[in-house]
Each structure stands twice: as C-alpha cells, then as structure tokens.
Design an enzyme around this catalytic site. Sequence first.
Site, mmCIF file in Angstrom:
data_model
loop_
_atom_site.group_PDB
_atom_site.id
_atom_site.type_symbol
_atom_site.label_atom_id
_atom_site.label_comp_id
_atom_site.label_asym_id
_atom_site.label_seq_id
_atom_site.Cartn_x
_atom_site.Cartn_y
_atom_site.Cartn_z
ATOM 1 N N CYS A 19 0.859 -1.197 0.000
ATOM 2 C CA CYS A 19 0.000 0.000 0.000
ATOM 3 C C CYS A 19 0.893 1.245 0.000
ATOM 4 C CB CYS A 19 -0.869 -0.008 1.248
ATOM 5 S SG CYS A 19 -1.851 -1.492 1.383
ATOM 6 N N ARG A 44 3.034 1.252 -6.778
ATOM 7 C CA ARG A 44 3.056 0.154 -5.785
ATOM 8 C C ARG A 44 1.909 -0.813 -5.998
ATOM 9 N NH1 ARG A 44 6.294 1.775 -1.196
ATOM 10 N NH2 ARG A 44 5.262 0.209 0.061
ATOM 11 N N TRP A 101 -3.883 -2.087 -1.427
ATOM 12 C CA TRP A 101 -3.893 -3.308 -2.235
ATOM 13 C C TRP A 101 -4.552 -4.345 -1.345
ATOM 14 C CZ3 TRP A 101 -1.550 -8.309 -2.484
ATOM 15 C CH2 TRP A 101 -1.615 -8.915 -3.732
ATOM 16 N N ASN A 160 -0.652 -0.428 6.327
ATOM 17 C CA ASN A 160 -0.056 -1.295 5.321
ATOM 18 C C ASN A 160 0.351 -2.569 6.037
ATOM 19 O OD1 ASN A 160 1.159 -2.391 3.108
ATOM 20 N ND2 ASN A 160 2.878 -0.959 3.042
ATOM 21 N N GLY A 161 0.023 -3.735 5.464
ATOM 22 C CA GLY A 161 0.436 -4.995 6.094
ATOM 23 C C GLY A 161 -0.779 -5.823 6.495
ATOM 24 N N GLU A 203 12.920 -15.905 -17.202
ATOM 25 C CA GLU A 203 12.565 -14.488 -17.029
ATOM 26 C C GLU A 203 11.841 -13.956 -18.254
ATOM 27 O OE1 GLU A 203 12.266 -12.355 -14.824
ATOM 28 O OE2 GLU A 203 12.331 -10.410 -15.831
ATOM 29 N N LYS A 224 8.149 -12.186 -17.995
ATOM 30 C CA LYS A 224 7.832 -10.837 -18.504
ATOM 31 C C LYS A 224 6.606 -10.875 -19.406
ATOM 32 C CE LYS A 224 10.363 -8.114 -16.368
ATOM 33 N NZ LYS A 224 10.190 -9.060 -15.254
ATOM 34 N N GLU A 241 3.413 -11.534 -17.272
ATOM 35 C CA GLU A 241 2.959 -10.444 -16.388
ATOM 36 C C GLU A 241 2.608 -9.175 -17.160
ATOM 37 O OE1 GLU A 241 5.777 -9.192 -13.414
ATOM 38 O OE2 GLU A 241 7.462 -9.379 -14.759
ATOM 39 N N HIS A 245 12.388 -34.497 -22.707
ATOM 40 C CA HIS A 245 11.793 -35.199 -21.546
ATOM 41 C C HIS A 245 10.345 -34.801 -21.347
ATOM 42 C CE1 HIS A 245 15.758 -36.714 -20.583
ATOM 43 N NE2 HIS A 245 16.230 -35.484 -20.710
ATOM 44 N N LYS A 250 3.892 -3.897 -7.058
ATOM 45 C CA LYS A 250 5.339 -3.729 -7.178
ATOM 46 C C LYS A 250 6.075 -4.427 -6.040
ATOM 47 C CE LYS A 250 9.206 -2.343 -8.825
ATOM 48 N NZ LYS A 250 9.721 -3.061 -10.012
HETATM 49 C C1 AGP Z 1 9.122 -8.884 -11.455
HETATM 50 O O1 AGP Z 1 8.836 -8.449 -12.803
HETATM 51 C C2 AGP Z 1 7.879 -9.151 -10.678
HETATM 52 N N1 AGP Z 1 7.150 -7.924 -10.554
HETATM 53 C C3 AGP Z 1 8.067 -9.909 -9.370
HETATM 54 O O2 AGP Z 1 8.356 -11.235 -9.740
HETATM 55 C C4 AGP Z 1 9.187 -9.420 -8.420
HETATM 56 O O3 AGP Z 1 10.438 -9.680 -9.004
HETATM 57 C C5 AGP Z 1 9.084 -10.232 -7.115
HETATM 58 O O4 AGP Z 1 7.837 -9.953 -6.535
HETATM 59 C C6 AGP Z 1 10.201 -9.904 -6.110
HETATM 60 O O5 AGP Z 1 10.147 -8.550 -5.767
HETATM 61 P P1 AGP Z 1 11.412 -7.925 -4.967
HETATM 62 O O6 AGP Z 1 12.597 -8.024 -5.891
HETATM 63 O O7 AGP Z 1 11.012 -6.505 -4.686
HETATM 64 O O8 AGP Z 1 11.623 -8.726 -3.717
#
Ligand code: AGP
Length: 614
Positions: free
Chosen positions: A2, A27, A75, A101-102, A484, A488, A491, A507, A609
């Site tokens: 948040c 965020r 969030w 937040n939390g 990765e 990308k 997401e 396999h 984020k």
């Molecule tokens: C990355 O594109 C993602 N948004 C997500 O996997 C991110 O890398 C993961 O949540 C870890 O976040 P951090 O590096 O802030 O710990």
Amino acid sequence: MCGIVGYVGEQSASGIIIEGLRRMEYRGYDSAGIAMISEGSIVSDKKAGKLANLVDSLAENPLPKAQIGIGHTRWATHGPPNDVNAHPHLGQQRRVAVVHNGIIENFTTLREELESDNADLISETDTEIAAHLLERTVAETGDLTTAMQQVCRRLEGAFTLVAIDANDPERVVAARRNSPLVVGLGQGENFLGSDVAAFIEHTRDALELAQDQVVTITRDSVEVTDFDGTPATGKQYYVDWDLSAAEKGGYDWFMRKEIFEQPEVISDALLGRHTPEGTLQLDEVRISEGELRDVDRIVVIGCGTAHYAGLVAKYAIEHWTRIPCEVELAHEFRYRDPILTRNTLVVAISQSGETADTLMAIRYARQQRAKVLAICNTNGSTIPRESDAVIYTHAGPEIAVASTKGLITQLIACYVLGLYLAQVRGTLYGDEIANTISALGQMPDKVQAVLDDAETVYQLARDHIDASSILFLGRHAGYPVALEGALKLKELAYIHAEGFAAGELKHGPIALIKEGLPVFCVVPPKGRDQLHDKMISAIQEIRARGAKTIVLAEAGDDSVKPFADELIELPVVPTILQPVVALIPLQLFACELATLLGNDVDQPRNLAKSVTVE
Ligand code: AGP
C-alpha cells in the site's frame, strides 16, 4: 504494497497527500482515500479503484481546507476492494482516523473483543480494528502517541499504522513492524511515507525507522520511541534520487524508460566497487573476510524475477568460488526446514527490500545463525536493515511493476559478490578478477548496442500480436534468461509463456511444439562448444516439428542462421555475463507486445510492485 502519506505543516494537506499518493501509484493498489483534521473534526473521503476516482470525488465534494492529514492507496488483503474497505478507517466516534499497510494477524481475536463490547464495525478489514482500538485507547490516555504504543503492543503481524486524532490537530503518529515507513524532514513541516516517493519533491532529508518504533511528527518536531515508550532514534539519510528519475522522461511507460536506463544503472552498480586495477572493494559488506573464508555453502533466496537473478548468480558464484550454491524460492525455503549453519551465507535478492516472503526467510535464516547478505535496490528498506550486510544495486527508483533495471543490477551485484568472494578466498587470480571486472565495465556499451536495435524487436512484437502461447529455451546461464523472458510476457501481455532448460525438451515439453509456435532460443556463445552445439540441436528438433524459431545468438555465430526464422544478434560477451545482454530483447519484446495489446504496462492487472504480505 500500500501507499501511505502523512503530512503536518503549513501547506494544504490535501494537495500534498494526493500528489504523494500519485507518486506511489506504481506500488499497485485498488482503492484510495484521505483523512484530515479541520476545526476539530475528521474530514475524509475514499474510493475504490484508481486514485483518479478519489480526485473526482474530492472535486465534486471538496473537503474543508486542512494542514494535517493522512492518505492511502490500498492493495486488498482483508476484504475486497470497495469504498467501505478503502482506507482511512475511523473509530466509532469518528475521532481517530487510521491508514495501514500490512496484515494484523490477530485481527479476528481483536474483532471479536470489540464486537463483544458493542463496537459497530462496518468493514471487512483488519485496519478498522486498529482504528477502534486506537480511539478507545486515546480516550483513556488522552494522548495519541501513548495510545499507539499501547495498541501496537497488542498487534501481531506486519503493519505500518499512521493515525490522526481530531482532538489533537498538531500531530500525526505512526508505527511500523515488518512494513515500510520513512519520515520526510521538512522546514516547518514534516512528512510520512511508505517510501520516499511520497515526499521527495518537498524534502530529500529522510529518517529511517527501525523495527517496532513509533514516530510522532508535528510541523516542528519528530520524536521516535519504541513500543514501550522508550525514546529511540531513527537513522537520518539523504535521498539521492532526483525527481526526474521518478518521472517518465519522455517514454510512454516507466518500464520502457527503465529498460533504456540499464546501461547507466549498470555503471552505477559498479561504481566504487573496484579499484582501477580491478580489485574489489565492498565496504558495505559488513561480514569479515575471515567469516567469508569460512563460508561452506551459499543459499540464494528471492521471489519472481529476483529468483531468476539468483539462478544466474549460481553459475557465476560456483564457477568463480567453488562454493556450493543453492537457489531457492524464498516462500518455499522458509517452510522446508532447511539445514543452515553459521558457515552458511544466505544471499537475499530483493528490489523493493519489502517482499514479505523474502523477509520472513531471512529472519528464519538468522535464527539459524546463518549470515545474511541482502542484494537490494531500496535504501532503508526492511530486508537490508535486517541483514548482516547489503550490496545496494543503485538502480534508482524502479516504478514499473515489472522489474527490468532492478534485475540487471541484481545480476551485476551478484557478479561483484562472486568476484569478491573469489578474491577473499583466493579461488581466482587477480588478473582473472580484473579481466572479468573489465568485461563488466563494458556491459553498459554492450547493452546499449542491443537497445540501439530495439526496432528489430518491436517489429517481432508486431508480428506476434496474435500469439496465444510463446516458449523460451535456454541452457546454462541462458536457462534463467528463458524463465525471465516467459515471466515478462506473462505479467505484461497476459498470454501463456513458459521457459525451459533446452535439455529438458525431449523429456516432455517437446510435445508442446506445433506448427507456427513461436519459440525464443537463447544460444550460448560459441566459446562454449559443447553447450553451444547442444543448443543448436535443440533448435533443429523444434524447427523440424514446425516451431517458429526466434534465435538470440552472439553476432558472427553463422552456425545458427540455417535454423533461425528470426535472428537477434547479441554482442560478444563471456558466457556467464551473457544474461545481461540476452535479457534486453526479451524485456523489449514483452513491453512492446503489451503496449500493442493496450495493456497497462506499468501496472499490470493483479500485480503489485512490492508483495508485502505472505
Ligand atoms: C518482477 O517483474 C515481478 N514484478 C516480481 O516477480 C518481483 O520480481 C518479485 O515480486 C520480487 O520482488 P522484490 O525483488 O522486490 O523482492
């Protein structure tokens, strides 16, 4: 994840708060709200959805002017995103307003206690519990700071709480446990934020708070205590991110801007970490050389993209130091009862430094007496604060939810760590280290060369606008690149994508291959013939079955051309450093395809984020 803003000073609180929330939109959130004190009363508004909904509501129904207030972008964790569950939450008498937040883990017990005492709780949130508890407590103590201390002692879990009391229009009181909160120190005004973006345009002087601390701000004072009321101090630091770094700088997306910032941030990540002769100097690694020489095992933990950085790190660290190196998903690591000793070095990779899964994993590791070294991008965040040592990645604020420059600088930091360990343990000669440092020093130009050919990748994205599934193959350090690249695409473009180790194809995964299926293939440099030739074989196998091969290979590698339907040429770099250049086209491809699909590239659906809840 948040966003929180608190303000007290001489300016209009609503303007400061809304602007602060706007700078933290990255965020990830699903509702927004504001509460202020005007003429002895709390005035408040809150709306589900984007911040614009709140701004529109405030335009239609303006709140009275005020110079003290709090704001929040939520969030959802407890209770769906709607107007009622949005923060701020007020106590029964509307005397106290709270943002949070939390997760308050014992909120059910507390809710039952309040309801049995005739509390009228209208939301499904854990935060409203805190508002009611604070209001009841301040009615007894007469002082919001003391009330905050008392209430925090009853709460379990992770929380940043920020509150105002209508009867005390001079102070904002906040508390943190396992959740981010920073103080912005102004002249005749002070700020609170879940990160520095909340107040950076007003002050760069910040105060980092430690675990279990309460902070009280007025326009002229900042007082810190622990939850017992014992006076404490925060750690003051200067925020060196300039405002423009948090703006888009002419790009359509923060993500695209951050992709193109990568040459610069690679340089920043190397700054001050080696001598001109190529000797490593990591002042921030507060683990003695003797202890590093005693390390007999390394466990790299992280989540998502950070986990993939760890997978790349494994190849480098084991190759250079000969220390066994495991890579684990933080959320799995913590619960599998891992065996750790005081000679285990746990490397926690986190861009935000607030990922709850990673934070809880390092807490566990330290309880087992392992040494913890954080690789993090966010100064003053919780994970580095709770680690024995930290290597900051110096990528600057990464606003886009999808990590790009955060990842690339994590790789650089991992390489630097691996070389430092090799230097301390004598597993590489000085000239070997110097040569690799020199190769790292060339990476900004190598990455720039890939970026200069972005149009080739953008055309690929246009050609694949209708793709419903795309695979990614890689070997050795190219395998995490494949993972990765798939992440990308998932997401950002919201299409099925999967990364595989190319050796795994036969396999099982080769059954997925069908006519026209696009497959990105990351080919190791020719120098590694065994791996290189095996990768060529894999490309032949899938192409024979109809796959459309999009091959990433180093420039001059003519052996791949007969099997490449599309070829993206990479600069020639050492095998272990190839991920730094191979990732760039995959970032560009995902960003462009998502843009063409009309997606919100900076704030993809369902994502935040920083995932600050487990
Ligand atoms: C990355 O594109 C993602 N948004 C997500 O996997 C991110 O890398 C993961 O949540 C870890 O976040 P951090 O590096 O802030 O710990």
